[in-house]
Design a protein around this motif. Structure first.
Motif, PDB file in Angstrom:
ATOM      1  N   ARG A  24       0.836  -1.070  -0.073  1.00  0.00           N
ATOM      2  CA  ARG A  24      -0.046  -0.010   0.010  1.00  0.00           C
ATOM      3  C   ARG A  24       0.796   1.377  -0.128  1.00  0.00           C
ATOM      4  O   ARG A  24       0.710   2.290  -0.602  1.00  0.00           O
ATOM      5  CB  ARG A  24      -0.737   0.292   1.157  1.00  0.00           C
ATOM      6  N   VAL A  25       1.895   1.222   0.837  1.00  0.00           N
ATOM      7  CA  VAL A  25       2.885   2.160   0.615  1.00  0.00           C
ATOM      8  C   VAL A  25       3.358   2.583  -0.810  1.00  0.00           C
ATOM      9  O   VAL A  25       3.388   3.601  -1.366  1.00  0.00           O
ATOM     10  CB  VAL A  25       3.892   2.378   1.981  1.00  0.00           C
ATOM     11  N   LEU A  79       8.175  -0.727  11.110  1.00  0.00           N
ATOM     12  CA  LEU A  79       8.349   0.808  10.596  1.00  0.00           C
ATOM     13  C   LEU A  79       9.531   0.886   9.824  1.00  0.00           C
ATOM     14  O   LEU A  79       9.617   1.533   8.941  1.00  0.00           O
ATOM     15  CB  LEU A  79       8.542   1.578  12.018  1.00  0.00           C
ATOM     16  N   TYR A  80      10.597   0.253  10.088  1.00  0.00           N
ATOM     17  CA  TYR A  80      11.987   0.077   9.415  1.00  0.00           C
ATOM     18  C   TYR A  80      11.502  -0.249   7.955  1.00  0.00           C
ATOM     19  O   TYR A  80      11.821   0.425   6.739  1.00  0.00           O
ATOM     20  CB  TYR A  80      13.019  -0.753   9.930  1.00  0.00           C
ATOM     21  N   ASP A  81      10.855  -1.309   7.653  1.00  0.00           N
ATOM     22  CA  ASP A  81      10.461  -2.042   6.393  1.00  0.00           C
ATOM     23  C   ASP A  81       9.824  -0.858   5.623  1.00  0.00           C
ATOM     24  O   ASP A  81       9.796  -0.660   4.580  1.00  0.00           O
ATOM     25  CB  ASP A  81       9.841  -3.338   6.699  1.00  0.00           C
ATOM     26  N   LEU A  82       8.745  -0.455   6.407  1.00  0.00           N
ATOM     27  CA  LEU A  82       7.807   0.534   5.857  1.00  0.00           C
ATOM     28  C   LEU A  82       8.343   1.858   5.271  1.00  0.00           C
ATOM     29  O   LEU A  82       8.209   2.370   4.496  1.00  0.00           O
ATOM     30  CB  LEU A  82       6.504   0.808   6.628  1.00  0.00           C
ATOM     31  N   SER A  83       9.479   2.118   6.242  1.00  0.00           N
ATOM     32  CA  SER A  83      10.303   3.455   5.826  1.00  0.00           C
ATOM     33  C   SER A  83      10.957   3.094   4.742  1.00  0.00           C
ATOM     34  O   SER A  83      11.148   4.226   3.992  1.00  0.00           O
ATOM     35  CB  SER A  83      10.866   3.889   7.147  1.00  0.00           C
ATOM     36  N   ARG A  84      11.681   2.239   4.885  1.00  0.00           N
ATOM     37  CA  ARG A  84      12.398   1.803   3.360  1.00  0.00           C
ATOM     38  C   ARG A  84      11.743   1.730   2.096  1.00  0.00           C
ATOM     39  O   ARG A  84      12.078   2.141   1.177  1.00  0.00           O
ATOM     40  CB  ARG A  84      13.228   0.425   3.678  1.00  0.00           C
ATOM     41  N   MET A  85      10.392   1.170   2.307  1.00  0.00           N
ATOM     42  CA  MET A  85       9.479   1.228   0.874  1.00  0.00           C
ATOM     43  C   MET A  85       9.331   2.625   0.741  1.00  0.00           C
ATOM     44  O   MET A  85       9.318   2.956  -0.635  1.00  0.00           O
ATOM     45  CB  MET A  85       8.397   0.547   1.247  1.00  0.00           C
ATOM     46  N   VAL A  86       8.961   3.516   1.622  1.00  0.00           N
ATOM     47  CA  VAL A  86       8.774   4.996   1.301  1.00  0.00           C
ATOM     48  C   VAL A  86       9.897   5.720   0.532  1.00  0.00           C
ATOM     49  O   VAL A  86       9.893   6.408  -0.387  1.00  0.00           O
ATOM     50  CB  VAL A  86       8.282   5.674   2.600  1.00  0.00           C
ATOM     51  N   TYR A  87      11.023   5.195   1.216  1.00  0.00           N
ATOM     52  CA  TYR A  87      12.454   5.723   0.471  1.00  0.00           C
ATOM     53  C   TYR A  87      13.183   5.071  -0.582  1.00  0.00           C
ATOM     54  O   TYR A  87      14.146   5.259  -0.913  1.00  0.00           O
ATOM     55  CB  TYR A  87      13.356   6.283   1.752  1.00  0.00           C
ATOM     56  N   ALA A  88      12.509   3.964  -0.873  1.00  0.00           N
ATOM     57  CA  ALA A  88      12.928   3.046  -1.826  1.00  0.00           C
ATOM     58  C   ALA A  88      13.489   3.647  -3.314  1.00  0.00           C
ATOM     59  O   ALA A  88      14.447   3.398  -3.652  1.00  0.00           O
ATOM     60  CB  ALA A  88      12.083   1.881  -2.194  1.00  0.00           C
TER      61      ALA A  88
END
Length: 143
Positions: A24-25, A79-88
């Motif tokens: 979703r992110v 949160l780390y995984d989600l943040s990494r996706m946002v910044y991928a």
């Protein structure tokens, strides 16, 4: 059905929920970049998401609920995984930070400091920190 089957099924459902959150992110800005796709491919293997489940989640990512872990460290890992996706793709889209805030709230972070936590998480990813450093820095950000 044995007890271990129940545990395995619950574990699998949590992984699907986590993976669907990240999808979703990734889709929040309307497109899936090459970097985001590569990250999803690696994460699917790590979370034991089958190719059929992968396709199903890509088509309908909101089908699976967010299942927040009970332990704070596990919430930070998510949160780390989600943040990494946002910044991928190294670009923060207009919707991505808002979605990350919503997911952080769903993971159990408190509304009073969720924006601060998300900002800190994203700033750590700009520095390209690993998971252990990320967890340490988030846990000690008020010191």
């Amino acid at each position: 059905m044995s007890f271990s089957d129940l545990f395995d099924n619950e574990f699998k459902n949590r992984n699907k929920g986590h993976f669907s959150s990240i999808v979703r992110v990734a889709l929040s800005d309307g497109e899936l970049t090459i970097e985001e796709k590569a990250f999803l491919d690696k994460l699917a293997v790590r979370l034991e998401i089958s190719p059929a489940e992968y396709e199903e989640i890509l088509e309908s990512p909101s089908k699976y609920p967010i299942n927040p872990p009970h332990l704070h460290v596990q919430r930070l890992e998510r949160l780390y995984d989600l943040s990494r996706m946002v910044y991928a793709d190294h670009v923060l889209g207009p919707k991505q930070k808002a979605i990350l805030i919503r997911f952080a709230l769903a993971l159990g972070f408190t509304p009073s400091n969720v924006s601060y936590i998300v900002d800190k998480a994203l700033s750590l990813l700009v520095l390209n920190v690993d998971l252990d450093t990320f967890i340490y820095e988030i846990q000690h950000m008020n010191k």
